[in-house]
Design an enzyme around this catalytic site. Sequence first.
Site, PDB file in Angstrom:
ATOM      1  N   GLU A   1       0.994  -1.140   0.012  1.00  0.00           N
ATOM      2  CA  GLU A   1      -0.159   0.014   0.042  1.00  0.00           C
ATOM      3  C   GLU A   1       0.644   1.399  -0.076  1.00  0.00           C
ATOM      4  O   GLU A   1       0.121   2.540  -0.407  1.00  0.00           O
ATOM      5  CB  GLU A   1      -1.083   0.120   1.296  1.00  0.00           C
ATOM      6  CG  GLU A   1      -0.488   0.172   2.554  1.00  0.00           C
ATOM      7  CD  GLU A   1      -1.066   1.568   3.096  1.00  0.00           C
ATOM      8  OE1 GLU A   1      -2.110   1.637   2.653  1.00  0.00           O
ATOM      9  OE2 GLU A   1      -0.599   2.288   3.940  1.00  0.00           O
TER      10      GLU A   1
ATOM     11  N   HIS B   1      -4.104   3.508   1.875  1.00  0.00           N
ATOM     12  CA  HIS B   1      -3.658   4.100   0.720  1.00  0.00           C
ATOM     13  C   HIS B   1      -4.009   3.140  -0.473  1.00  0.00           C
ATOM     14  O   HIS B   1      -3.242   3.684  -1.766  1.00  0.00           O
ATOM     15  CB  HIS B   1      -2.068   4.355   0.654  1.00  0.00           C
ATOM     16  CG  HIS B   1      -1.646   5.195   1.707  1.00  0.00           C
ATOM     17  ND1 HIS B   1      -1.952   6.638   1.559  1.00  0.00           N
ATOM     18  CD2 HIS B   1      -1.018   5.379   2.818  1.00  0.00           C
ATOM     19  CE1 HIS B   1      -1.473   7.265   2.374  1.00  0.00           C
ATOM     20  NE2 HIS B   1      -0.774   6.603   3.218  1.00  0.00           N
TER      21      HIS B   1
ATOM     22  N   HIS C   1       0.780  -1.622   8.964  1.00  0.00           N
ATOM     23  CA  HIS C   1       0.481  -0.002   8.983  1.00  0.00           C
ATOM     24  C   HIS C   1       1.497   0.687   9.628  1.00  0.00           C
ATOM     25  O   HIS C   1       1.754   1.794   9.003  1.00  0.00           O
ATOM     26  CB  HIS C   1      -0.914  -0.031   9.163  1.00  0.00           C
ATOM     27  CG  HIS C   1      -1.319   1.550   9.438  1.00  0.00           C
ATOM     28  ND1 HIS C   1      -1.370   2.327   8.155  1.00  0.00           N
ATOM     29  CD2 HIS C   1      -1.868   2.216  10.352  1.00  0.00           C
ATOM     30  CE1 HIS C   1      -1.665   3.601   8.584  1.00  0.00           C
ATOM     31  NE2 HIS C   1      -1.970   3.452   9.766  1.00  0.00           N
TER      32      HIS C   1
HETATM   33  C1  LIG Z   1       2.335   4.334   8.309  1.00  0.00           C
HETATM   34  C2  LIG Z   1       1.322   5.072   8.647  1.00  0.00           C
HETATM   35  O1  LIG Z   1       0.742   5.577   7.689  1.00  0.00           O
HETATM   36  P1  LIG Z   1       0.545   5.116   6.191  1.00  0.00           P
HETATM   37  O2  LIG Z   1      -0.782   4.312   6.086  1.00  0.00           O
HETATM   38  O3  LIG Z   1       0.730   6.460   5.338  1.00  0.00           O
HETATM   39  O4  LIG Z   1       1.848   4.485   5.686  1.00  0.00           O
HETATM   40  C3  LIG Z   1       0.945   5.219   9.966  1.00  0.00           C
HETATM   41  O5  LIG Z   1       0.193   6.262  10.229  1.00  0.00           O
HETATM   42  O6  LIG Z   1       1.288   4.968  11.125  1.00  0.00           O
HETATM   43 MN   LIG Z   2      -1.301   2.140   6.167  1.00  0.00          MN
END
Ligand SMILES: C=C(OP(=O)(O)O)C(=O)O
Ligand SMILES: [Mn+2]
Length: 265
Positions: free
Chosen positions: A39, A69, A176
Amino acid sequence: MRVLMIGDVVGNIGRQTLKTYLPKLKQMYSPDAIVVNGENAAANGRGIQRAIVREWLDAGIDCVTLGNHAWGQGEVFDFIDEEAHLIRPANFPKGTPGKGMTVLSTKGGKLAVINLMGRAYMESALDCPFRTADRLLQQLSHNTYILIDFHAETTSEKQAFAWYVDGRVSAVVGTHTHVQTADEKILPKGTGYLTDVGMVGPYDSVIGMERTAVIKRFVTQLPVRFEVAKGRTQFNAVLFDFDKETKKAKKIKRIRIDDDMPLIG
Ligand SMILES: C=C(OP(=O)(O)O)C(=O)O
Ligand SMILES: [Mn+2]
């Protein structure tokens, strides 16, 4: 069944790092399936392009998952429904392009991969990931290995979800946050779990982004454009061994390679 799950690949530097280490890891561990969260794979760290998906599938990656994303690159709407093993969080509202689950036929057996997204501190208006999991699991036969990529911000939501599906899936891996946690465990009913597998991308960064811009954002509280950081890199992944009979986890090994550290594990 042995599955290699690779963390969020961030930008060009992440894709290059993946290209460097993937052949070595395939040789070292001979996984039956390789799943990568893509992502953040585009140059700006937001979304993925068709060329990247094609390059990865041609390099022997079996499934690409996404997250918040998913729609970062406009062209994704042109191909997300054509790529059988590209999945986005299943709990986007009904009618969203793409799908949230795919079933891979591997030499080790059938592996279902489900992508879900948490709702705590995440922007999108999503259906309940817990109930979405219930719905999808009803569609799968009992002789299927099941891996869930749970893309979420909070440890509590990830832990709660893993306990909720314990015994019903082979493993739950959080993605994430881009920071690998050290809490790999096998839950009482056999589901493997890791709160976050981490990322493949810049080492000297703030979760993959150039640190001075992120510091400025926090200090000034004003909007700042983030860029993917440069320099040293890191490679984060997790390897699962699933039992042939029970389809549950029997071994979990975190993989962490940093430019200035030898291969750990
Ligand atoms: C990694 C992060 O964001 P992203 O989804 O933009 O990668 C986050 O906010 O922890
Ligand atoms: Mn993310």
